[in-house]
Design an enzyme around this catalytic site. Structure first.
Site, PDB file in Angstrom:
ATOM      1  N   PHE A 129       0.878  -1.173   0.000  1.00 35.56           N
ATOM      2  CA  PHE A 129       0.000   0.000   0.000  1.00 35.56           C
ATOM      3  C   PHE A 129       0.922   1.232   0.000  1.00 35.56           C
ATOM      4  CE2 PHE A 129      -3.048   2.978   2.010  1.00 35.56           C
ATOM      5  CZ  PHE A 129      -4.082   2.803   1.118  1.00 35.56           C
ATOM      6  N   ASP A 212       3.010  -4.707   8.479  1.00 37.67           N
ATOM      7  CA  ASP A 212       1.781  -3.921   8.434  1.00 37.67           C
ATOM      8  C   ASP A 212       0.626  -4.916   8.370  1.00 37.67           C
ATOM      9  OD1 ASP A 212      -0.468  -2.475   7.669  1.00 37.67           O
ATOM     10  OD2 ASP A 212       0.701  -1.014   6.519  1.00 37.67           O
ATOM     11  N   TYR A 237     -10.082   0.339  11.582  1.00 31.92           N
ATOM     12  CA  TYR A 237     -11.373   0.620  10.922  1.00 31.92           C
ATOM     13  C   TYR A 237     -11.708  -0.374   9.827  1.00 31.92           C
ATOM     14  CZ  TYR A 237      -8.003   3.108   7.921  1.00 31.92           C
ATOM     15  OH  TYR A 237      -6.923   3.434   7.153  1.00 31.92           O
ATOM     16  N   LYS A 238     -10.839  -1.384   9.614  1.00 35.81           N
ATOM     17  CA  LYS A 238     -11.132  -2.392   8.597  1.00 35.81           C
ATOM     18  C   LYS A 238     -11.848  -3.560   9.295  1.00 35.81           C
ATOM     19  CE  LYS A 238      -7.573  -0.490   5.656  1.00 35.81           C
ATOM     20  NZ  LYS A 238      -6.187  -0.490   5.190  1.00 35.81           N
ATOM     21  N   ARG A 387     -12.461  -5.871  -5.565  1.00 36.63           N
ATOM     22  CA  ARG A 387     -12.214  -6.549  -4.283  1.00 36.63           C
ATOM     23  C   ARG A 387     -13.549  -6.900  -3.643  1.00 36.63           C
ATOM     24  NH1 ARG A 387      -8.119  -3.355  -0.445  1.00 36.63           N
ATOM     25  NH2 ARG A 387      -9.941  -1.988  -0.397  1.00 36.63           N
TER      26      ARG A 387
HETATM   27  C1  LIG Z   1      -5.535   0.782   4.978  1.00 33.51           C
HETATM   28  C2  LIG Z   1      -4.062   0.727   5.020  1.00 33.51           C
HETATM   29  C3  LIG Z   1      -3.310   1.784   5.538  1.00 33.51           C
HETATM   30  C4  LIG Z   1      -4.008   3.055   5.962  1.00 33.51           C
HETATM   31  O1  LIG Z   1      -3.234   3.882   6.733  1.00 33.51           O
HETATM   32  P1  LIG Z   1      -3.909   5.098   7.497  1.00 33.51           P
HETATM   33  O2  LIG Z   1      -2.793   5.782   8.134  1.00 33.51           O
HETATM   34  O3  LIG Z   1      -4.913   4.529   8.441  1.00 33.51           O
HETATM   35  O4  LIG Z   1      -4.607   5.963   6.491  1.00 33.51           O
HETATM   36  C5  LIG Z   1      -1.936   1.623   5.645  1.00 33.51           C
HETATM   37  N1  LIG Z   1      -1.323   0.494   5.201  1.00 33.51           N
HETATM   38  C6  LIG Z   1      -2.029  -0.522   4.667  1.00 33.51           C
HETATM   39  C7  LIG Z   1      -1.330  -1.757   4.205  1.00 33.51           C
HETATM   40  C8  LIG Z   1      -3.409  -0.435   4.549  1.00 33.51           C
HETATM   41  O5  LIG Z   1      -4.101  -1.433   4.012  1.00 33.51           O
END
Ligand SMILES: *Cc1c(COP(=O)(O)O)cnc(C)c1O
Length: 426
Positions: A129, A212, A237-238, A387
């Site tokens: 990401f 992560d 939040y996921k 997805r």
């Molecule tokens: C959703 C996600 C993020 C989001 O980061 P935020 O700081 O909460 O915006 C970061 N890394 C990965 C791999 C994600 O899937």
């Protein structure tokens, strides 16, 4: 929606036999929606709303006393939620805390461990990401290092997955490598990486290993302490359903307690003496040291209730149902959707799959838009992925069946052709 060739009664029988089917009643999914986007934003549960309301009430009724007199005193709330999260990631309670956002945690953790590691290059992969790369590049610049040289990006062989042996090869090729930072689950294809193998390979070569867990926490159980992972972070939040922008979580292995965080702040100070307000910083002797500023109570409170839901169901039961739902979806794609141009971009082995399935299609973007208009909430990830996330706490087998039938319908009827591929946000 027309039925598929498969018998929908099969899905309904599986729902009747599902031991955690009843948990759906605790969630609010907008009427008429088939919600398949819980890996992007989980829905509100009654439980999350209850703990958020409680904190708002405490603020109204007690004001500043909430810091010490709240039902869960706010002063220790980050640590309290860390204790409750610890079993989901397989860590000791003091190795976990909630703080910041995931991106900020990548900054502070990679920054800290880049400093602590022997080498100064960071190994990542090209399917990460993007925010993770933005943050790590910025940390490398903070250290006066050239990110183009020191960010080592492992390439994918197939555009979908990352081979563990390629990560290990990068560790061998780069004698300046200090940290390997990988996702547990790739956000697009849903591949689950082998956290243990990568960590062991890193340690054998004197590197530190961080992860992560944004796309696995709350749906895939972890074993971070036993594996010896050095550090990790994740979103709430996921699959944790704690609300948009909810506070993130982080883990630091106990052997690193005492390191000075890259983004040090007073909320990470040793608690007993925090309010002595000394100018010298004494880090908490726990992962709590990686907190930065005051715990944002209103973005933390819903997590307390949403963790009740997951603990009541049990993470192993959640994982089991998740695999059954994604197996079922993959079966429907193979049997009924392949003829309409769909393919499965997610590894099929259970130990290589997270909680969502990547449906690949040349017209993925327009299909995603058409599905959303039918109330099937999915998302599009460029260049060719729809997805689909049947999150186990509130998704039924019948939902998966219906979602697959809609996928077939929007192509069979040509409905998706009325949409423009272009500039949708999500
Ligand atoms: C959703 C996600 C993020 C989001 O980061 P935020 O700081 O909460 O915006 C970061 N890394 C990965 C791999 C994600 O899937």
């Amino acid at each position: 929606m027309d039925e598929l060739d498969a018998d929908p009664a099969v899905a309904e029988r599986r729902d009747e036999a599902d031991p955690i089917a009843g948990f759906a009643e605790r969630f609010h999914v907008p009427d008429e929606q088939i919600y398949m986007d819980g890996n992007s934003l989980g829905p509100l549960s009654d439980d999350a709303e209850r703990t958020l309301d409680r904190v708002v009430d405490e603020w109204r009724e007690r004001g500043i006393e909430g810091w010490t007199e709240g039902e869960q005193p706010w002063f220790h709330y980050g640590e309290h939620l860390g204790d409750r999260l610890a079993p989901l990631v397989g860590a000791r309670e003091d190795e976990v805390v909630v703080a910041n956002s995931t991106t900020v945690n990548v900054h502070t953790l990679v920054g800290t461990f880049l400093d602590a590691a022997d080498g100064d290059a960071v190994i990542v992969n090209e399917l990460d990401f993007p925010t993770d790369h933005y943050a790590i590049r910025a940390q490398l610049r903070q250290c006066d290092l050239d990110p183009d040289e020191k960010l080592v990006v492992v390439e994918s062989r197939d555009g979908r997955t990352i081979a563990a042996e390629d990560v290990v090869a990068a560790m061998d090729e780069r004698d300046d490598a200090g940290v390997v930072f990988m996702p547990s689950v790739l956000y697009r294809s849903g591949q689950l990486l082998d956290v243990e193998r990568i960590t062991r390979a890193a340690h054998d070569r004197g590197l530190l290993a961080g992860f992560d867990l944004a796309h696995s926490v709350g749906v895939v159980p972890h074993d971070l302490s036993a594996v010896g992972v050095d550090f990790a972070t994740w979103c709430s939040y996921k699959y944790l359903n704690a609300g948009p922008g909810a506070i993130a979580g982080l883990y630091v292995n106990e052997r690193h307690f005492g390191e000075t965080p890259a983004l040090a702040g007073w909320w990470g100070h040793e608690k007993e003496t925090q309010f002595d307000l000394n100018m010298t910083y004494t880090p908490a002797d726990s992962a709590g040291a990686w907190q930065t500023g005051t715990v944002p109570m209103l973005s933390a409170a819903p997590l307390e209730g949403s963790l009740d839901v997951i603990h009541d169901a049990g993470i192993d039961a959640v994982r089991e149902k998740s695999l059954e739902l994604t197996d079922y979806l993959i079966e429907l794609v193979d049997d009924e959707l392949a003829a309409y141009g769909y393919g499965v971009g997610t590894p099929r082995e259970h130990d290589r799959r997270g909680g969502h399935v990547a449906l690949e299609h040349d017209d993925a973007e327009r299909i995603s838009l058409a599905l959303r208009d039918r109330g099937v909430v999915v998302d599009y990830r460029p260049p060719n992925v729809v997805r689909v996330c049947p999150s186990p706490l509130y998704t039924s087998f019948r939902d998966v069946y219906d979602a697959a039938a809609h996928c077939r319908d929007v192509v069979e009827t040509g409905e998706y052709e009325a949409y423009d591929a272009g500039d949708d946000v999500t």
